[in-house]
Design a protein around this motif. Structure first.
Motif, PDB file in Angstrom:
ATOM      1  N   LYS A 168      53.092   4.497  33.830  1.00 25.85           N
ATOM      2  CA  LYS A 168      54.335   5.128  34.238  1.00 25.85           C
ATOM      3  C   LYS A 168      54.056   6.481  34.886  1.00 25.85           C
ATOM      4  N   ILE A 169      54.781   6.756  35.961  1.00 21.02           N
ATOM      5  CA  ILE A 169      54.699   8.053  36.628  1.00 21.02           C
ATOM      6  C   ILE A 169      56.114   8.567  36.873  1.00 21.02           C
ATOM      7  N   ALA A 170      56.229   9.877  37.034  1.00 23.42           N
ATOM      8  CA  ALA A 170      57.541  10.465  37.295  1.00 23.42           C
ATOM      9  C   ALA A 170      57.354  11.819  37.953  1.00 23.42           C
ATOM     10  N   ALA A 171      58.389  12.249  38.650  1.00 24.54           N
ATOM     11  CA  ALA A 171      58.347  13.555  39.291  1.00 24.54           C
ATOM     12  C   ALA A 171      59.763  14.117  39.403  1.00 24.54           C
ATOM     13  N   THR A 172      59.814  15.435  39.505  1.00 23.77           N
ATOM     14  CA  THR A 172      61.075  16.108  39.831  1.00 23.77           C
ATOM     15  C   THR A 172      60.852  16.913  41.097  1.00 23.77           C
ATOM     16  N   ARG A 173      61.952  17.239  41.782  1.00 26.62           N
ATOM     17  CA  ARG A 173      61.844  18.008  43.015  1.00 26.62           C
ATOM     18  C   ARG A 173      63.053  18.904  43.207  1.00 26.62           C
ATOM     19  N   VAL A 174      62.787  20.126  43.682  1.00 30.31           N
ATOM     20  CA  VAL A 174      63.822  21.014  44.198  1.00 30.31           C
ATOM     21  C   VAL A 174      63.403  21.353  45.615  1.00 30.31           C
ATOM     22  N   LYS A 175      64.196  20.959  46.585  1.00 36.72           N
ATOM     23  CA  LYS A 175      63.819  21.078  47.990  1.00 36.72           C
ATOM     24  C   LYS A 175      63.616  22.525  48.436  1.00 36.72           C
ATOM     25  N   TYR A 176      64.467  23.439  47.924  1.00 39.96           N
ATOM     26  CA  TYR A 176      64.429  24.813  48.439  1.00 39.96           C
ATOM     27  C   TYR A 176      63.514  25.743  47.631  1.00 39.96           C
ATOM     28  N   GLY A 177      62.432  25.176  47.073  1.00 42.18           N
ATOM     29  CA  GLY A 177      61.411  26.037  46.499  1.00 42.18           C
ATOM     30  C   GLY A 177      60.757  26.852  47.607  1.00 42.18           C
ATOM     31  N   SER A 178      59.860  27.757  47.238  1.00 43.81           N
ATOM     32  CA  SER A 178      59.284  28.633  48.260  1.00 43.81           C
ATOM     33  C   SER A 178      57.811  28.919  48.012  1.00 43.81           C
ATOM     34  N   ASP A 179      57.120  29.193  49.114  1.00 41.72           N
ATOM     35  CA  ASP A 179      55.768  29.737  49.090  1.00 41.72           C
ATOM     36  C   ASP A 179      55.875  31.166  49.600  1.00 41.72           C
ATOM     37  N   ILE A 180      55.260  32.102  48.896  1.00 41.14           N
ATOM     38  CA  ILE A 180      55.403  33.508  49.244  1.00 41.14           C
ATOM     39  C   ILE A 180      54.032  34.153  49.416  1.00 41.14           C
ATOM     40  N   ASP A 181      53.858  34.841  50.531  1.00 40.82           N
ATOM     41  CA  ASP A 181      52.659  35.644  50.747  1.00 40.82           C
ATOM     42  C   ASP A 181      52.987  37.052  50.251  1.00 40.82           C
ATOM     43  N   PHE A 182      52.677  37.318  48.972  1.00 46.07           N
ATOM     44  CA  PHE A 182      53.037  38.607  48.386  1.00 46.07           C
ATOM     45  C   PHE A 182      52.237  39.755  49.009  1.00 46.07           C
ATOM     46  N   GLY A 183      51.081  39.437  49.588  1.00 46.21           N
ATOM     47  CA  GLY A 183      50.340  40.466  50.298  1.00 46.21           C
ATOM     48  C   GLY A 183      51.104  40.932  51.525  1.00 46.21           C
ATOM     49  N   ALA A 184      51.585  39.969  52.327  1.00 46.77           N
ATOM     50  CA  ALA A 184      52.367  40.306  53.520  1.00 46.77           C
ATOM     51  C   ALA A 184      53.649  41.032  53.143  1.00 46.77           C
ATOM     52  N   LEU A 185      54.308  40.574  52.082  1.00 44.96           N
ATOM     53  CA  LEU A 185      55.538  41.212  51.628  1.00 44.96           C
ATOM     54  C   LEU A 185      55.287  42.660  51.222  1.00 44.96           C
ATOM     55  N   THR A 186      54.198  42.896  50.487  1.00 41.75           N
ATOM     56  CA  THR A 186      53.864  44.251  50.057  1.00 41.75           C
ATOM     57  C   THR A 186      53.573  45.146  51.253  1.00 41.75           C
ATOM     58  N   HIS A 187      52.783  44.659  52.197  1.00 46.22           N
ATOM     59  CA  HIS A 187      52.465  45.449  53.387  1.00 46.22           C
ATOM     60  C   HIS A 187      53.735  45.846  54.143  1.00 46.22           C
ATOM     61  N   GLN A 188      54.665  44.910  54.270  1.00 48.65           N
ATOM     62  CA  GLN A 188      55.900  45.212  54.994  1.00 48.65           C
ATOM     63  C   GLN A 188      56.752  46.238  54.249  1.00 48.65           C
ATOM     64  N   MET A 189      56.832  46.118  52.930  1.00 48.85           N
ATOM     65  CA  MET A 189      57.589  47.086  52.143  1.00 48.85           C
ATOM     66  C   MET A 189      56.987  48.488  52.270  1.00 48.85           C
ATOM     67  N   VAL A 190      55.653  48.566  52.182  1.00 52.76           N
ATOM     68  CA  VAL A 190      54.990  49.866  52.281  1.00 52.76           C
ATOM     69  C   VAL A 190      55.158  50.447  53.680  1.00 52.76           C
ATOM     70  N   ASP A 191      55.082  49.612  54.713  1.00 51.42           N
ATOM     71  CA  ASP A 191      55.306  50.098  56.077  1.00 51.42           C
ATOM     72  C   ASP A 191      56.709  50.693  56.222  1.00 51.42           C
ATOM     73  N   ALA A 192      57.700  50.045  55.592  1.00 49.91           N
ATOM     74  CA  ALA A 192      59.070  50.572  55.643  1.00 49.91           C
ATOM     75  C   ALA A 192      59.171  51.899  54.895  1.00 49.91           C
ATOM     76  N   LEU A 193      58.485  52.002  53.755  1.00 50.57           N
ATOM     77  CA  LEU A 193      58.471  53.259  53.002  1.00 50.57           C
ATOM     78  C   LEU A 193      57.846  54.383  53.829  1.00 50.57           C
ATOM     79  N   LYS A 194      56.785  54.074  54.553  1.00 53.53           N
ATOM     80  CA  LYS A 194      56.068  55.078  55.343  1.00 53.53           C
ATOM     81  C   LYS A 194      56.910  55.642  56.481  1.00 53.53           C
ATOM     82  N   ALA A 195      57.976  54.953  56.835  1.00 53.45           N
ATOM     83  CA  ALA A 195      58.850  55.450  57.898  1.00 53.45           C
ATOM     84  C   ALA A 195      59.619  56.696  57.472  1.00 53.45           C
ATOM     85  N   SER A 196      59.682  56.952  56.162  1.00 54.37           N
ATOM     86  CA  SER A 196      60.379  58.137  55.647  1.00 54.37           C
ATOM     87  C   SER A 196      59.421  59.325  55.562  1.00 54.37           C
ATOM     88  N   PRO A 197      59.849  60.503  55.995  1.00 60.48           N
ATOM     89  CA  PRO A 197      58.992  61.697  55.874  1.00 60.48           C
ATOM     90  C   PRO A 197      58.793  62.138  54.425  1.00 60.48           C
TER      91      PRO A 197
END
Length: 493
Positions: A168-197
């Protein structure tokens, strides 16, 4: 030696510090914020794309978040909490996309179905019960379940196309799961922070000392790792978000709340496939059940990843043991963390987790052939030559005092904060980055109580996170409203 006076000092250049800095900058743009990172770039440790699972942990596919009780009942409370926390992260990221603080969603997050896959009567029975309990709740109402091999072939062709179904085999699925590049996300957040003096980023600097002053501010001595030069920082609030390095820094602070905490380091490795014709046959995150005795982060999964904009296929992680607290740390980290106030809890936790230690040591000495054999339980046609071994990030699990056992090992994250609210640290690991927004909101609520209670901060928090102050676990209408927005904004549907 002159001092630099600031309001906020963020130690560590990962997703946690970036998230807290972003929240604080949005709430009060006049705050003088400094981020200190000991490496020469941000997001090089736990937040780096190759150093974590990249899963938007929402409890959809991670079977360890829904343990089965001795009476057979499946416990779902942790999954509900993690799912609601992830929805909080999605709301902030949606706000930041809308306000142009983040780039296009696909630069850091991509829709990737989240699936659980099991075989054998016992595990199929467990998954069926799990689906019944979860799907009855509005947070998981779109979860699908099937035992039909033809349906599973559609969901996970790489896994099913050459599989001989003899049980017997079985599976569940949620279509709108996600893959996240947390490195890219962090870089973008820090770049936005750096825009402030009012924001300053110091790379290649490490914290030498932390000393609380009589006026409840902190004197922090930093050393430039390249030149050896030192400088002093006078900070009103310090956040220790340095991943595995947070525990030693917390111990340096000397706050009473740090007493008794220890750390248990766990390393990890991935099998990586970069063969396009194999990668193209799999587009999902498929999680199975962890081996008996394995730590939670070792739940096996075959993952589609988008790292630095390029697709890859990973299987693992394979756990291991090292005395380092950081991937680019020292082998003396574990020894240096043992203090008179945590020795009892560390020894007690070690005594009660001998099976775990043996498991980790066994993982270290596995051969490539043995690792690929584990992969073939998911992908029967896997060829040894198509897969290479890569080191994942380092995690330090929490050890804390326990009245019954003297000390216990915990798998999760925990905020440790000074009573006066001038310092906070994040300890632990999974689900970590996925629930970074909820964790940093807790820091705000514990350390900036008066400001959080003020109307301007309340209004801004509700603007950034529409569900703030309300329960997505209890309020089905609110959940459906915010989820509809985030799925559309982040292009996950």
């Amino acid at each position: 030696m002159s001092e630099t006076h600031i309001d906020i000092l963020l130690v560590g250049g990962g997703i946690m510090s970036a998230t807290l800095g972003t929240l604080l900058q949005q709430l009060d743009s006049s705050l003088k914020i400094m981020m200190v990172e000991r490496l020469d770039q941000v997001a090089q440790e736990s937040s780096d794309g190759w150093n974590n699972a990249g899963t938007g942990h929402a409890g959809y596919c991670e079977l360890n978040y829904t343990p089965q009780k001795p009476d057979g009942e499946v416990e779902i409370n942790r999954a509900l909490g993690i799912n609601a926390a992830f929805e909080t992260s999605l709301q902030l990221w949606s706000y930041l996309v809308d306000t142009k603080h983040l780039s296009t969603p696909k630069s850091f997050i991509n829709p990737t179905p989240h699936e659980s896959f099991v075989w054998g009567d016992a595990d199929v029975g467990f998954l069926k019960k799990r689906h019944a309990r979860l799907s009855a709740h509005h947070l998981f109402e779109n979860m699908e379940y099937s035992e039909d091999p033809d349906v599973l072939l559609e969901w996970m062709p790489l896994i099913m196309q050459h599989r001989k179904v003899t049980q017997k085999i079985a599976a569940t699925r949620v279509k709108y799961g996600s893959d996240i590049d947390f490195g890219a996300l962090t870089h973008q957040m820090v770049d936005a922070l750096k825009a402030s003096p009012e924001f300053q980023l110091l790379l290649g600097h490490k914290v030498e000392t932390l000393r609380r002053k009589k006026n409840h501010r902190w004197e922090v001595k930093l050393e430039n790792r390249h030149t050896g030069k030192t400088r002093k920082i006078d900070a009103g609030f310090v956040f220790l978000g340095a991943g595995g390095g947070a525990l030693p820094l917390l111990q340096k602070s000397g706050i009473p709340e740090s007493k008794g905490y220890g750390g248990f380091p766990v390393s990890g490795q991935w099998l990586v496939c970069n063969k396009p014709e194999v990668i193209s046959q799999h587009y999902a995150k498929v999680y199975g059940k962890a081996p008996l005795g394995a730590p939670p982060m070792s739940v096996p999964h075959l993952d589609t990843r988008i790292i630095n904009g390029k697709p890859a296929l990973l299987f693992g992680p394979y756990a291991g043991f090292t005395t380092k607290f950081l991937k680019k740390g020292s082998f003396l980290d574990l020894v240096a963390s043992v203090k008179s106030n945590n020795l009892k809890s560390i020894l007690s936790a070690g005594l009660h987790n001998r099976d775990l230690t043996r498991y980790l040591v066994g993982e270290v000495f596995q051969s490539h052939k043995e690792r690929v054999k584990a992969l073939r339980a998911f992908y029967p046609e896997a060829k040894e030559s198509d897969w290479t071994l890569a080191n994942a990030g380092q995690r330090v699990q929490i050890i804390k005092n326990c009245d019954k056992k003297g000390g216990k090992l915990e798998f999760g994250t925990e905020i440790v904060a000074a009573k006066d609210g001038t310092l906070a640290a994040l300890l632990g690991a999974s689900p970590g980055a996925s629930t970074s927004v909820q964790a940093m909101l807790e820091v705000l609520e514990r350390c900036f109580k008066d400001k959080v209670a003020s109307q301007p901060w309340q209004d801004k928090l509700k603007e950034m996170i529409p569900s703030y102050g309300e329960s997505l676990i209890e309020n089905a209408a609110l959940l459906r409203k915010v989820r509809k927005r985030t799925l559309k904004t982040l292009k996950l549907n």
